[in-house]
Design a protein around this motif. Structure first.
Motif, PDB file in Angstrom:
ATOM      1  N   CYS A  24      63.191  42.569  63.690  1.00 47.49           N
ATOM      2  CA  CYS A  24      63.936  41.777  64.661  1.00 47.49           C
ATOM      3  C   CYS A  24      65.410  41.843  64.280  1.00 47.49           C
ATOM      4  CB  CYS A  24      63.434  40.345  64.728  1.00 47.49           C
ATOM      5  SG  CYS A  24      63.261  39.521  63.148  1.00 47.49           S
ATOM      6  N   ASP A  25      66.279  41.539  65.252  1.00 47.19           N
ATOM      7  CA  ASP A  25      67.711  41.581  64.966  1.00 47.19           C
ATOM      8  C   ASP A  25      68.458  40.574  65.822  1.00 47.19           C
ATOM      9  OD1 ASP A  25      68.874  42.979  67.456  1.00 47.19           O
ATOM     10  OD2 ASP A  25      67.329  44.401  66.815  1.00 47.19           O
ATOM     11  N   GLY A 109      63.606  43.541  54.239  1.00 45.63           N
ATOM     12  CA  GLY A 109      64.909  44.187  54.187  1.00 45.63           C
ATOM     13  C   GLY A 109      65.823  43.598  55.247  1.00 45.63           C
ATOM     14  N   ILE A 110      67.061  43.345  54.896  1.00 45.94           N
ATOM     15  CA  ILE A 110      68.051  42.831  55.835  1.00 45.94           C
ATOM     16  C   ILE A 110      69.243  43.770  55.768  1.00 45.94           C
ATOM     17  CG2 ILE A 110      69.469  40.871  56.542  1.00 45.94           C
ATOM     18  CD1 ILE A 110      66.854  40.094  54.071  1.00 45.94           C
ATOM     19  N   LEU A 124      66.379  42.502  60.422  1.00 46.29           N
ATOM     20  CA  LEU A 124      65.411  42.115  59.396  1.00 46.29           C
ATOM     21  C   LEU A 124      64.131  42.895  59.654  1.00 46.29           C
ATOM     22  CD1 LEU A 124      64.655  38.663  57.994  1.00 46.29           C
ATOM     23  CD2 LEU A 124      62.773  40.034  58.843  1.00 46.29           C
ATOM     24  N   SER A 125      63.585  43.480  58.615  1.00 48.97           N
ATOM     25  CA  SER A 125      62.278  44.127  58.724  1.00 48.97           C
ATOM     26  C   SER A 125      61.425  43.648  57.559  1.00 48.97           C
ATOM     27  CB  SER A 125      62.407  45.648  58.713  1.00 48.97           C
ATOM     28  OG  SER A 125      62.952  46.087  57.501  1.00 48.97           O
ATOM     29  N   GLN A 126      60.140  43.491  57.851  1.00 47.48           N
ATOM     30  CA  GLN A 126      59.208  43.070  56.808  1.00 47.48           C
ATOM     31  C   GLN A 126      58.002  43.978  56.841  1.00 47.48           C
ATOM     32  OE1 GLN A 126      56.569  39.827  57.365  1.00 47.48           O
ATOM     33  NE2 GLN A 126      56.508  39.315  55.212  1.00 47.48           N
ATOM     34  N   GLN A 127      57.591  44.438  55.682  1.00 47.92           N
ATOM     35  CA  GLN A 127      56.335  45.159  55.542  1.00 47.92           C
ATOM     36  C   GLN A 127      55.380  44.215  54.850  1.00 47.92           C
ATOM     37  OE1 GLN A 127      57.285  48.686  53.325  1.00 47.92           O
ATOM     38  NE2 GLN A 127      57.939  49.773  55.150  1.00 47.92           N
ATOM     39  N   ALA A 128      54.308  43.889  55.548  1.00 46.88           N
ATOM     40  CA  ALA A 128      53.317  42.968  54.990  1.00 46.88           C
ATOM     41  C   ALA A 128      51.946  43.599  55.070  1.00 46.88           C
ATOM     42  CB  ALA A 128      53.337  41.651  55.764  1.00 46.88           C
ATOM     43  N   SER A 129      51.107  43.300  54.111  1.00 48.20           N
ATOM     44  CA  SER A 129      49.748  43.800  54.130  1.00 48.20           C
ATOM     45  C   SER A 129      48.946  43.099  55.214  1.00 48.20           C
ATOM     46  CB  SER A 129      49.069  43.568  52.782  1.00 48.20           C
ATOM     47  OG  SER A 129      49.700  44.333  51.797  1.00 48.20           O
ATOM     48  N   VAL A 130      48.158  43.889  55.936  1.00 47.78           N
ATOM     49  CA  VAL A 130      47.281  43.346  56.964  1.00 47.78           C
ATOM     50  C   VAL A 130      45.851  43.562  56.489  1.00 47.78           C
ATOM     51  CG1 VAL A 130      46.518  43.561  59.352  1.00 47.78           C
ATOM     52  CG2 VAL A 130      48.921  43.900  58.774  1.00 47.78           C
ATOM     53  N   SER A 147      56.276  37.937  63.506  1.00 46.49           N
ATOM     54  CA  SER A 147      57.455  38.515  64.138  1.00 46.49           C
ATOM     55  C   SER A 147      58.234  37.456  64.901  1.00 46.49           C
ATOM     56  CB  SER A 147      57.077  39.677  65.056  1.00 46.49           C
ATOM     57  OG  SER A 147      56.208  39.233  66.074  1.00 46.49           O
ATOM     58  N   VAL A 148      57.551  36.529  65.534  1.00 50.11           N
ATOM     59  CA  VAL A 148      58.230  35.444  66.236  1.00 50.11           C
ATOM     60  C   VAL A 148      58.931  34.553  65.218  1.00 50.11           C
ATOM     61  CG1 VAL A 148      57.885  33.392  67.647  1.00 50.11           C
ATOM     62  CG2 VAL A 148      56.644  35.495  68.178  1.00 50.11           C
ATOM     63  N   THR A 149      58.293  34.248  64.130  1.00 48.85           N
ATOM     64  CA  THR A 149      58.873  33.367  63.132  1.00 48.85           C
ATOM     65  C   THR A 149      60.096  33.985  62.478  1.00 48.85           C
ATOM     66  OG1 THR A 149      56.747  32.363  62.736  1.00 48.85           O
ATOM     67  CG2 THR A 149      58.408  32.048  61.056  1.00 48.85           C
ATOM     68  N   TRP A 150      60.015  35.241  62.074  1.00 50.13           N
ATOM     69  CA  TRP A 150      61.187  35.898  61.509  1.00 50.13           C
ATOM     70  C   TRP A 150      62.305  35.929  62.542  1.00 50.13           C
ATOM     71  CZ3 TRP A 150      61.996  36.200  56.639  1.00 50.13           C
ATOM     72  CH2 TRP A 150      60.952  36.429  55.729  1.00 50.13           C
ATOM     73  N   LYS A 151      61.938  36.176  63.787  1.00 52.27           N
ATOM     74  CA  LYS A 151      62.946  36.189  64.856  1.00 52.27           C
ATOM     75  C   LYS A 151      63.593  34.813  64.992  1.00 52.27           C
ATOM     76  CE  LYS A 151      63.618  37.355  69.685  1.00 52.27           C
ATOM     77  NZ  LYS A 151      63.003  37.854  70.921  1.00 52.27           N
ATOM     78  N   GLN A 152      62.797  33.768  64.938  1.00 53.78           N
ATOM     79  CA  GLN A 152      63.348  32.415  65.037  1.00 53.78           C
ATOM     80  C   GLN A 152      64.280  32.110  63.860  1.00 53.78           C
ATOM     81  OE1 GLN A 152      59.771  30.111  65.342  1.00 53.78           O
ATOM     82  NE2 GLN A 152      59.762  30.185  67.572  1.00 53.78           N
TER      83      GLN A 152
END
Length: 168
Positions: A24-25, A109-110, A124-130, A147-152
């Motif tokens: 997100c940005d 990463g930011i 902002l990008s996040q790599q998370a284990s699924v 993704s919504v939360t990081w965006k918020q």
């Protein structure tokens, strides 16, 4: 003996998790240096500790000696992330350690990129284990809304930096 043949059905067993990438940005109305400083030095002013913390609304969040920490009013500390990259004013890399529902552990990463009009894009990008089931399908998780939360969170930062309040 069923696994002697190439067309044998796969056996159920633990699957290794795959990496989900969340991106997100936001664009903030300040230059590169101010955008970086607002994100790092002033994180305690915009991070929503009332909704996303270990210790609650009275805690303090900040970068200190290569770590992103939260401190309670009693002086207790919670290590959120270790800084893996610190390249002012262009990027920050974090090994995110703590599960702050709904933010999950992973690599964050930011990046900060200047635009010709003097504003800065913060990505902002996040790599998370699924986690996956034995059949190899992604397991639904309460953190599917990451993704919504990081965006918020980025939108809250952008409002702090002077962006439009209608970013919600």
């Amino acid at each position: 003996m069923t696994d002697l043949f190439s067309h044998a059905a796969p056996t159920a067993g633990p699957q290794s998790p795959t990496q989900a990438v969340i991106c997100c940005d936001v664009t903030v109305p300040v230059g590169l240096n101010d955008a970086f400083q607002g994100f790092t030095d002033n994180i305690h002013l915009w991070w929503p500790v009332d909704d996303c913390s270990e210790f609650g609304a009275e805690s303090h969040v900040g970068f200190d000696d290569g770590e992103l920490l939260e401190e309670s009013v009693k002086g207790e500390e919670c290590l959120w992330a270790r800084v893996s990259e610190w390249t002012p004013p262009s990027s920050i890399g974090l090994a995110w350690l703590v599960d702050l529902a709904p933010l999950s552990a992973g690599r964050v990463g930011i990046t900060f990129d200047s635009l010709p009009d003097g504003t800065t894009v913060v990505r902002l990008s996040q790599q998370a284990s699924v986690p996956h089931s034995a059949a190899g399908e992604a397991v639904p998780d309460a953190r599917d809304s990451d993704s919504v939360t990081w965006k918020q969170l980025l939108q809250r930062y952008a409002r702090f930096m002077g962006s439009r309040p209608d970013l919600d």
